[in-house]
Design a protein around this motif. Structure first.
Motif, PDB file in Angstrom:
ATOM      1  N   VAL A   1       0.839  -1.189   0.112  1.00  0.00           N
ATOM      2  CA  VAL A   1      -0.077  -0.037  -0.030  1.00  0.00           C
ATOM      3  C   VAL A   1       0.845   1.235   0.063  1.00  0.00           C
ATOM      4  CG1 VAL A   1      -1.775   1.209   1.265  1.00  0.00           C
ATOM      5  CG2 VAL A   1      -1.813  -1.325   1.177  1.00  0.00           C
ATOM      6  N   GLY A   2       0.360   2.346  -0.596  1.00  0.00           N
ATOM      7  CA  GLY A   2       1.151   3.666  -0.578  1.00  0.00           C
ATOM      8  C   GLY A   2       1.455   4.240  -1.725  1.00  0.00           C
ATOM      9  N   ASP A   3       1.413   3.697  -2.937  1.00  0.00           N
ATOM     10  CA  ASP A   3       1.850   4.282  -4.204  1.00  0.00           C
ATOM     11  C   ASP A   3       0.701   4.370  -4.878  1.00  0.00           C
ATOM     12  OD1 ASP A   3       3.730   5.269  -6.288  1.00  0.00           O
ATOM     13  OD2 ASP A   3       5.319   4.735  -4.772  1.00  0.00           O
ATOM     14  N   ASP A   4       0.846   4.620  -6.339  1.00  0.00           N
ATOM     15  CA  ASP A   4      -0.171   4.653  -7.270  1.00  0.00           C
ATOM     16  C   ASP A   4      -0.690   3.111  -7.435  1.00  0.00           C
ATOM     17  OD1 ASP A   4      -0.487   7.317  -8.198  1.00  0.00           O
ATOM     18  OD2 ASP A   4       1.642   7.280  -8.666  1.00  0.00           O
ATOM     19  N   ALA A   5       0.284   2.327  -7.174  1.00  0.00           N
ATOM     20  CA  ALA A   5       0.057   0.876  -7.294  1.00  0.00           C
ATOM     21  C   ALA A   5       0.900   0.014  -6.747  1.00  0.00           C
ATOM     22  CB  ALA A   5       0.106   0.416  -8.914  1.00  0.00           C
ATOM     23  N   ALA A   6       0.801  -1.152  -6.281  1.00  0.00           N
ATOM     24  CA  ALA A   6       1.389  -2.045  -5.559  1.00  0.00           C
ATOM     25  C   ALA A   6       2.320  -2.709  -6.699  1.00  0.00           C
ATOM     26  CB  ALA A   6       0.572  -3.290  -4.971  1.00  0.00           C
TER      27      ALA A   6
ATOM     28  N   ALA B   1       8.664   3.832 -11.239  1.00  0.00           N
ATOM     29  CA  ALA B   1       8.860   5.033 -10.895  1.00  0.00           C
ATOM     30  C   ALA B   1       7.969   5.240  -9.665  1.00  0.00           C
ATOM     31  CB  ALA B   1       8.399   6.166 -11.698  1.00  0.00           C
ATOM     32  N   TYR B   2       8.521   5.234  -8.292  1.00  0.00           N
ATOM     33  CA  TYR B   2       7.772   5.162  -7.201  1.00  0.00           C
ATOM     34  C   TYR B   2       7.449   6.760  -6.642  1.00  0.00           C
ATOM     35  CZ  TYR B   2       8.848   0.315  -6.355  1.00  0.00           C
ATOM     36  OH  TYR B   2       8.896  -1.115  -6.671  1.00  0.00           O
ATOM     37  N   ARG B   3       6.691   6.783  -5.779  1.00  0.00           N
ATOM     38  CA  ARG B   3       6.515   8.140  -5.414  1.00  0.00           C
ATOM     39  C   ARG B   3       7.563   9.004  -4.384  1.00  0.00           C
ATOM     40  NH1 ARG B   3       0.192   8.085  -2.997  1.00  0.00           N
ATOM     41  NH2 ARG B   3      -0.633   7.622  -5.315  1.00  0.00           N
ATOM     42  N   ASN B   4       8.476   8.081  -3.963  1.00  0.00           N
ATOM     43  CA  ASN B   4       9.426   8.243  -2.761  1.00  0.00           C
ATOM     44  C   ASN B   4      11.005   8.306  -3.306  1.00  0.00           C
ATOM     45  OD1 ASN B   4      10.404   5.693  -3.443  1.00  0.00           O
ATOM     46  ND2 ASN B   4       9.849   4.873  -1.444  1.00  0.00           N
TER      47      ASN B   4
END
Lengths: 353, 353
Positions: A37-42, B157-160
């Motif tokens: 959990v926590g980004d646009d997608a797993a 590309a992650y958010r972090n």
């Protein structure tokens, strides 16, 4: 001192806050979950076999009744019914995503209860909750779960592989969840008449648990692997034995013959059916929500399961022309029909004579 | 002769019949789809990279208003918003599953329209619809979509991943979908006052299309690959520039500074904002539903996108202590706040001064 159990309005959190709050304690168990959990997608690593994906939707007033469904059980069940679909492919579930639409009458604590049930099921079945969406609804509660699993291609059991003379088997016992629902509906009706009445659920533990907190038959998949049996076809019993067996037959382009006396029934189911003046066979054929596994095996595998305490042969696959038949207890042959469960017509299962 | 357009009640089909009816024309395009709709689960081959999975829920009365949302557009949008999440991982979507809860006021033909829109989007983006569940709801329409995509691990590309001095970029233009919604809400209010009135939507094609039939920026992913740019962080703009930029900053543990004059706005958005006496920057910051890609790139990649017609640098990543700042047109520095969109509080985006 009394503990003051506070409740929190959903709007106090907002959408992001609520999702963050609910998901902050999620543990990742699977090495195939690279990012939960926590980004646009797993992000998952599903390179070790073929991937199976299944999705299910549970709606308040259609699939469950908030009057008698504990929230934690509901969360648990919403995961389990999806995992059941993965096991029905002879696969191992690894991840789930969850979407919930919640009417504003729910509190944060209520949503937490649902989530706790979901996470308990994830724990029990060793799957990761890797994504989700939580939003408000106009009315009622709705839970949509997508389950992902993995299997070796050669192990996957489709619905369409049954062949003439294959043995039809079912795990566990059938009809209990439907009888549990009858008890709950009866007590709801009593309560409506007289809100002072205490619900009388005594002696019905087994059938109530089958309705409110079913389990998926991971153990059956393990048993089959141990017995070195690959089912030629498999499905989970969610709509009732008749309906789900007909699914296998239609997709395999075959007929079937089962024997009423072979249908496994728990004595609690039989007792309850008697009290409700229902035929327990009808509960098994058309009740649904058993989440047992219904599968066919090659005749040469029959010896491997003969006398097995959990795996019950109930008949055999026949030529397409034979139709879908059940030999009733008095030797009369009756045609099986896919009553199943019509979410649109609100039909109740009917007695079959 | 008049054509007699018949409508069919949902209960005429039942659950199985409806699903069969809706899914019978589904084409499989992807070699990674081994088995689509029709079994307990779909079977996929996701061994060629890492898998990304995202799920979203659209609810009537919360995410869309049936008064002015054409059903086919709604189906299209429900797929697109999920694909947008996959592109936001710098991945390529390959499959979707769909769950719908439908109140009985819908006809089979209405549900077909939604499905047609969904299948059109699948066609447009080359993804397979591989599973789904369709059931009735107590009230309203609810669509839950899970999208699956694939990417090389090194490309994800992650958010972090944003770091100090990275350039913040956004594709296309912002705020249009929100202004489109304002036009639709206005005409709905007019219609409520006077049901004889014809809606005045003229001259608003662009912003209406951005609201009703958005597209996911597959082309931007392709552009970035062509330019050999891997974003250090990426997200799609679904909640508004401010909110989504803050998501990147929080997860990357950094601050940011953007420049109001750099925020890309279409002239139709500016015109509409003027008519509604709204600040178009506010629509861009807090409106949401743009489904543009917001990403950060290394300073050394700046030359590659300088002057690009679709990819706009709007600021840079700063030290965490700097907070989330926008240099307004008059050079005043304002703090960005994550207004986003609170599905539980029903807050409207507010003017920011």
């Amino acid at each position: 001192m009394f503990e003051n159990k506070e409740t929190t309005n959903l709007s106090a959190f907002g959408e992001f806050g609520l999702i963050e709050h609910l998901t902050k304690n999620i543990k990742i168990r699977r090495s195939s979950t690279l990012k939960g959990v926590g980004d646009d997608a797993a992000v998952l690593d599903l390179t070790k076999g073929k991937t199976v994906v299944s999705t299910d939707l549970l709606c308040e007033g259609v699939h469950f009744d908030m009057t008698f469904t504990p929230l934690k059980h509901l969360g648990y069940k919403s995961i389990v019914v999806n995992l059941s679909d993965i096991y029905a492919m002879n696969a191992t579930p690894s991840q789930v995503t969850v979407s919930m639409a919640i009417s504003s009458r729910f509190t944060v604590e209520a949503v937490e209860e649902i989530y706790q049930g979901m996470l308990l099921a994830c724990d029990q079945y060793n799957v990761d909750l890797v994504g989700g969406d939580t939003t408000s609804s106009m009315a009622g509660l709705m839970i949509s779960v997508t389950a992902i699993g993995i299997a070796n291609e050669k192990d996957i059991a489709y619905r369409n592989g049954a062949e003439e003379n294959d043995i039809i088997c079912v795990s566990g016992d059938l009809g209990a969840a439907y009888m549990g629902l009858q008890v709950l509906e009866r007590e709801k009706a009593v309560f409506k008449e007289n809100p002072q009445a205490q619900p009388d659920l005594s002696g019905n533990d087994y059938i109530l648990e089958r309705q409110l907190k079913p389990e998926a038959r991971k153990d059956v998949i393990d048993m089959l692997a141990e017995l070195k049996i690959k089912p030629s076809a498999m499905i989970d019993v969610s709509d009732g034995l008749a309906s789900d067996l007909i699914h296998i037959c239609k997709q395999s382009d075959v007929g079937c013959q089962i024997y009423e006396e072979r249908i496994p029934l728990d004595h609690n189911t039989v007792d309850a059916a008697e009290k409700f003046n229902l035929n327990p066979t009808t509960a098994a054929l058309n009740g649904g929500e058993d989440y047992e596994l219904l599968f066919t095996i090659k005749p040469e595998d029959y010896e491997k399961i003969k006398g097995h305490v959990e795996l019950h042969p109930i008949g055999h696959i026949a030529d397409k022309g034979a139709g879908y038949r059940m030999v009733a207890k008095g030797d009369a042959v009756v045609e099986l029909t896919a009553q199943g469960w019509n979410a649109f017509g609100n039909e109740q299962p009917k007695e079959e004579e």
